[in-house]
Design an enzyme around this catalytic site. Structure first.
Site, PDB file in Angstrom:
ATOM      1  N   LYS A  47     -14.779 -29.917  23.032  1.00 41.71           N
ATOM      2  CA  LYS A  47     -13.503 -29.184  22.505  1.00 41.71           C
ATOM      3  C   LYS A  47     -13.111 -28.747  23.804  1.00 41.71           C
ATOM      4  O   LYS A  47     -13.703 -27.784  24.319  1.00 41.71           O
ATOM      5  CB  LYS A  47     -13.659 -28.296  21.493  1.00 41.71           C
ATOM      6  CG  LYS A  47     -12.667 -27.246  21.129  1.00 41.71           C
ATOM      7  CD  LYS A  47     -12.945 -26.482  20.039  1.00 41.71           C
ATOM      8  CE  LYS A  47     -12.227 -25.464  19.500  1.00 41.71           C
ATOM      9  NZ  LYS A  47     -11.212 -24.709  20.329  1.00 41.71           N
TER      10      LYS A  47
HETATM   11  P1  FBP Z   1      -6.542 -22.183  18.562  1.00 46.11           P
HETATM   12  O1  FBP Z   1      -6.310 -23.431  17.959  1.00 46.11           O
HETATM   13  O2  FBP Z   1      -6.013 -21.140  17.813  1.00 46.11           O
HETATM   14  O3  FBP Z   1      -6.379 -22.309  19.920  1.00 46.11           O
HETATM   15  O4  FBP Z   1      -8.068 -22.207  18.468  1.00 46.11           O
HETATM   16  C1  FBP Z   1      -9.099 -22.514  19.368  1.00 46.11           C
HETATM   17  C2  FBP Z   1      -9.915 -21.493  19.859  1.00 46.11           C
HETATM   18  O5  FBP Z   1     -10.899 -22.133  20.699  1.00 46.11           O
HETATM   19  C3  FBP Z   1     -10.656 -20.532  18.796  1.00 46.11           C
HETATM   20  O6  FBP Z   1     -11.800 -21.324  18.440  1.00 46.11           O
HETATM   21  C4  FBP Z   1     -11.062 -19.363  19.673  1.00 46.11           C
HETATM   22  O7  FBP Z   1     -10.866 -18.379  18.679  1.00 46.11           O
HETATM   23  C5  FBP Z   1      -9.590 -19.455  20.427  1.00 46.11           C
HETATM   24  O8  FBP Z   1      -9.133 -20.475  20.530  1.00 46.11           O
HETATM   25  C6  FBP Z   1      -9.906 -18.831  21.699  1.00 46.11           C
HETATM   26  O9  FBP Z   1      -8.872 -18.703  22.585  1.00 46.11           O
HETATM   27  P2  FBP Z   1      -8.876 -17.872  24.097  1.00 46.11           P
HETATM   28  O10 FBP Z   1      -8.158 -18.904  24.673  1.00 46.11           O
HETATM   29  O11 FBP Z   1      -7.956 -16.664  23.822  1.00 46.11           O
HETATM   30  O12 FBP Z   1     -10.200 -17.842  24.433  1.00 46.11           O
END
Ligand code: FBP
Length: 275
Positions: free
Chosen positions: A187
């Site tokens: 991911k």
């Molecule tokens: P989003 O689709 O909201 O971006 O979620 C993906 C994610 O990886 C979440 O699993 C995690 O909580 C967040 O984004 C982490 O975001 P950041 O970039 O602030 O670390």
């Protein structure tokens, strides 16, 4: 000589096929309560059961969450969608420099006990804590392998020497490192176009790459165009949080994303599923 696959190989394969029913998946990311804090959620979605009921009903292929949240909400998701238990996390309450580290936030055994299909863990490639995170990654991977569990890596390049974490060279470096570290699913960030994202997919050398949703896009159509570019670049789906739960109609967003990922609809048509 053809050897029979081990029990673990079979388990990993079976679980991967449940997560990606047609080789592709729409996964709801729901670890934000810890990663960003409750302020990420609009007031109508502060109760996890409300948002989870909506996305389950709309047909997400899986939900990725921390073990404690899976326990609290089990009656909402159990036997209705697949579970991916994320076993690393961090809060933004930490001093800033230490936010480049994710700590253990549960065990692979928790995922097994909860009836999950996979475990997930973050690696911040390029972080000053990369060494620590890699030790953590390999111990998670080792335990997961023992139980026949696939491991999804949130391969997020970030650290003091990374100026632009969305730059294709940086993202594909992270994707390649994720593949070489034994991830079963990757991911990572969207790089801005189909052309650049296809380089990320290529670097991952056959390991399925899914796009991380990112902050809420200016319009739903903007976000759906990103999803479309990812799929046309050879991506295998998306893992999305904010672009679903911060939208007033999360179920509509799930339906629109599903139409692109599973049916190959164009975003301009898929947007009509939002209603
Ligand atoms: P989003 O689709 O909201 O971006 O979620 C993906 C994610 O990886 C979440 O699993 C995690 O909580 C967040 O984004 C982490 O975001 P950041 O970039 O602030 O670390």
């Amino acid at each position: 000589m053809d050897l029979s696959p081990s029990y673990m190989d079979v388990g990993r394969k079976v679980r991967l096929s449940r997560l990606l029913p047609d080789g592709r998946a729409v996964i709801f990311a729901f670890d934000h309560g810890v990663e960003h804090g409750p302020r990420d959620f609009p007031p109508q979605h502060i109760d996890p059961r409300i948002i989870l009921s909506k996305v389950v009903e709309a047909g997400v292929d899986a939900i990725m969450m921390l073990p404690g949240m899976a326990r609290i909400t089990h009656d909402v998701w159990a036997n209705r969608t697949a579970l991916i238990v994320k076993v690393t996390s961090k809060t933004n309450l930490r001093p800033e420099a230490e936010r480049l580290l994710q700590s253990g936030f549960g065990l692979v055994e928790d995922a097994v006990a909860l009836g999950a299909e996979a475990v997930a863990a973050t690696v911040y490639w390029g972080s000053p804590y990369e060494d620590q995170m890699l030790k953590q990654w390999f111990s998670i991977r080792e335990a997961a392998e023992r139980y026949g569990y696939p491991v999804l890596q949130l391969a997020y390049p970030r650290g003091p020497s990374i100026k632009d974490r969305y730059d294709v060279e940086i993202v594909r470096y992270g994707a390649r490192a994720a593949a070489e570290s034994g991830a079963d699913l990757i991911k990572t960030y969207f790089t801005g176009s189909k052309e650049t994202f296809s380089k990320v997919v290529e670097a991952a050398s056959g390991i399925p790459v899914l796009m991380s949703g990112g902050p809420k896009a200016p319009t739903p159509l903007d976000f759906l165009r990103q999803v479309d570019a990812v799929m046309k670049a050879g991506g295998r789906g998306v893992v999305v949080g904010r672009n679903i739960f911060q939208h007033p109609n999360p179920a509509g967003m799930v339906r629109a994303i599903r139409a692109i990922v599973h049916e190959g609809e164009e975003p301009e048509k898929a947007v009509s599923h939002i209603g």
